[in-house]
Design a protein around this motif. Sequence first.
Motif, mmCIF file in Angstrom:
data_model
loop_
_atom_site.group_PDB
_atom_site.id
_atom_site.type_symbol
_atom_site.label_atom_id
_atom_site.label_comp_id
_atom_site.label_asym_id
_atom_site.label_seq_id
_atom_site.Cartn_x
_atom_site.Cartn_y
_atom_site.Cartn_z
ATOM 1 N N CYS A 7 1.176 33.472 117.992
ATOM 2 C CA CYS A 7 1.241 33.839 116.571
ATOM 3 C C CYS A 7 0.733 35.262 116.349
ATOM 4 O O CYS A 7 1.293 36.023 115.552
ATOM 5 C CB CYS A 7 0.425 32.855 115.742
ATOM 6 S SG CYS A 7 1.130 31.197 115.665
ATOM 7 N N LEU A 8 -0.329 35.628 117.067
ATOM 8 C CA LEU A 8 -0.895 36.969 116.933
ATOM 9 C C LEU A 8 0.104 38.023 117.398
ATOM 10 O O LEU A 8 0.333 39.029 116.714
ATOM 11 C CB LEU A 8 -2.184 37.058 117.746
ATOM 12 C CG LEU A 8 -2.993 38.346 117.616
ATOM 13 C CD1 LEU A 8 -3.574 38.461 116.210
ATOM 14 C CD2 LEU A 8 -4.122 38.369 118.652
ATOM 15 N N TYR A 9 0.716 37.778 118.563
ATOM 16 C CA TYR A 9 1.696 38.731 119.086
ATOM 17 C C TYR A 9 2.910 38.849 118.161
ATOM 18 O O TYR A 9 3.390 39.953 117.880
ATOM 19 C CB TYR A 9 2.156 38.303 120.485
ATOM 20 C CG TYR A 9 1.193 38.660 121.584
ATOM 21 C CD1 TYR A 9 1.003 39.983 121.947
ATOM 22 C CD2 TYR A 9 0.482 37.673 122.265
ATOM 23 C CE1 TYR A 9 0.124 40.320 122.962
ATOM 24 C CE2 TYR A 9 -0.404 37.998 123.276
ATOM 25 C CZ TYR A 9 -0.582 39.323 123.627
ATOM 26 O OH TYR A 9 -1.452 39.661 124.626
ATOM 27 N N LEU A 10 3.405 37.710 117.693
ATOM 28 C CA LEU A 10 4.587 37.741 116.831
ATOM 29 C C LEU A 10 4.290 38.437 115.500
ATOM 30 O O LEU A 10 5.106 39.215 114.991
ATOM 31 C CB LEU A 10 5.085 36.317 116.583
ATOM 32 C CG LEU A 10 5.745 35.625 117.786
ATOM 33 C CD1 LEU A 10 6.084 34.180 117.449
ATOM 34 C CD2 LEU A 10 7.007 36.378 118.219
ATOM 35 N N ALA A 11 3.109 38.155 114.923
ATOM 36 C CA ALA A 11 2.745 38.802 113.659
ATOM 37 C C ALA A 11 2.675 40.312 113.832
ATOM 38 O O ALA A 11 3.226 41.080 113.027
ATOM 39 C CB ALA A 11 1.410 38.255 113.160
ATOM 40 N N HIS A 12 2.027 40.748 114.908
ATOM 41 C CA HIS A 12 1.883 42.187 115.133
ATOM 42 C C HIS A 12 3.239 42.837 115.407
ATOM 43 O O HIS A 12 3.528 43.932 114.915
ATOM 44 C CB HIS A 12 0.932 42.429 116.301
ATOM 45 C CG HIS A 12 0.623 43.875 116.510
ATOM 46 N ND1 HIS A 12 -0.022 44.638 115.573
ATOM 47 C CD2 HIS A 12 0.894 44.714 117.547
ATOM 48 C CE1 HIS A 12 -0.152 45.876 116.019
ATOM 49 N NE2 HIS A 12 0.400 45.952 117.212
#
Length: 522
Positions: A7-12
């Motif tokens: 989720c962190l990678y996709l959001a960024h």
Amino acid sequence: MVNWRRCLYLAHRWLGIGLCLLFAAWFFSGVVMMYIGFPRLSVDERLAALPALQAESLQFGPRALLAQLDGDLQIDSLRLSTVTGRPAYLLRTAGREQLGMFADTGERFTEFGTGDALRAAAVYAESLGIAAGYGPTYLGRIGMDQWSVSSELHRHRPLHRVSLNDARGTQLYVSSRTGEVVRDTSTSERAWNWLGANLHWIYPLQLRRHGEVWYWVVVVLSLTGLVSILSGAVIGCMRLRWRKRYRGRDVTPYRGAMKLHHLLGLWFLIPLTTYLFSGLMSMGPWGIFDEDVPYATQRASYRQVPPAQSALQGSAGAEELRQVLVARPHSREVVWHWLAGWPHLYTVGGGNSREPLTMRPASVGAAVPVDWTQAALAQLNAMMTGHAVSAVDTLTAYDNYYYVHHDDWRPLPVLRVRYDDPAQSWFHIDLATGELLNCLTATGRLERWLYNGLHSLDFQFLINRRPLWDLVVIALSVAGFVLSLTSVVIAWRRLRPKSRRSPGRPARKLRPDSTAVAQPTS
């Protein structure tokens, strides 16, 4: 179970793709704004464009204007100036209504039309020595356009737009309420602002005319950008290796644009974060900088202006003003102000020089040796009953809380009076005139650092040592711009159409985080 890393990678990644061009524009436009601001008529420009007041033209005093008004009307400001080449009294009420009267005929202002706007433009050009090709040209009457969106012009609308037909391509905006030139722009100024303020402030007319919508657009984009920065910071730290380095030598697993993006983002993390955060603070989100007692209320308490029918009791009439103008032939304006209910006035000359007046018959036009310190302290103490003075200082030079930057103007010397009230109020008094200039509370001082300090780097050790300030701000802006360009490259690689693979050629497997797009700050 939710995979928080994914989720962190996709959001960024997707925040970076969505915002990378905007962030690049913010950094580039910020440098442009260091040297070319949004069009406005500065104090010095306005005074330079006014001719000296002529004593022989002055036939009516200011009481003639007040006699025509509602006796209970409250005055905010009053001055004698020049309108369309004629002496005129300009009065603004406490309700921000603009009123006026010509001092040569006693004629009350009505709405100013096309001919008035052309005369105002001609006086402006003549006073500044602008050589126009064939005189001013009327361009039309407008409510608002790209260069007149500022809220300070609301009370002057509708506006007349006039071209001077000079080499600079000067266009003037003339108030239909007062006949004054209230804004000027040039061809180069208008062109550069499309790369400067209009980009930086997200200022297209179609959006800016809807103030509430524009406010929330900027706030939401700033908050989204902060999320992008913080997510990038977490990812950047997670992917950094000081031991067991990648490929035996690299602290980052990335190559090319991704590598530069990763390292630049970490190197400049603090200035980039504070830059975007301070941009958010410029909007005063959710009223965090609102004062318990508005400055307008404090100013009214300091001045205590009587109703219009008695506001100028004991002040100068037409004959006395004529004597003043003879004694001071270079005066551009005469300004009235009030202290503890009593009217005072001063003349304003070229270069914004201000000289107080006394109406004593033996010394008409002479400077007044008024002890503004004692008079101001007495009134401030009456306002701040129950709170003690904690310090009194006379400022003869600018400091961290009372200063100017670029082409702004503030008077010196000033008196600073500090109180021990809950708001920790600091009042600044102009020692040349006795006027209250501002009130700076603990909240206002915090805003000064969170916005001006972090966003524009308005620190005395920098702004007093130009070009050091220029070099530091440009260096940080270039770093942010390059970081933004790496995001653009990464985003393009992610979004561009994929070429077909050769038959039988297997697809290369990628780690889930290998295509993450890190995003710069604003």
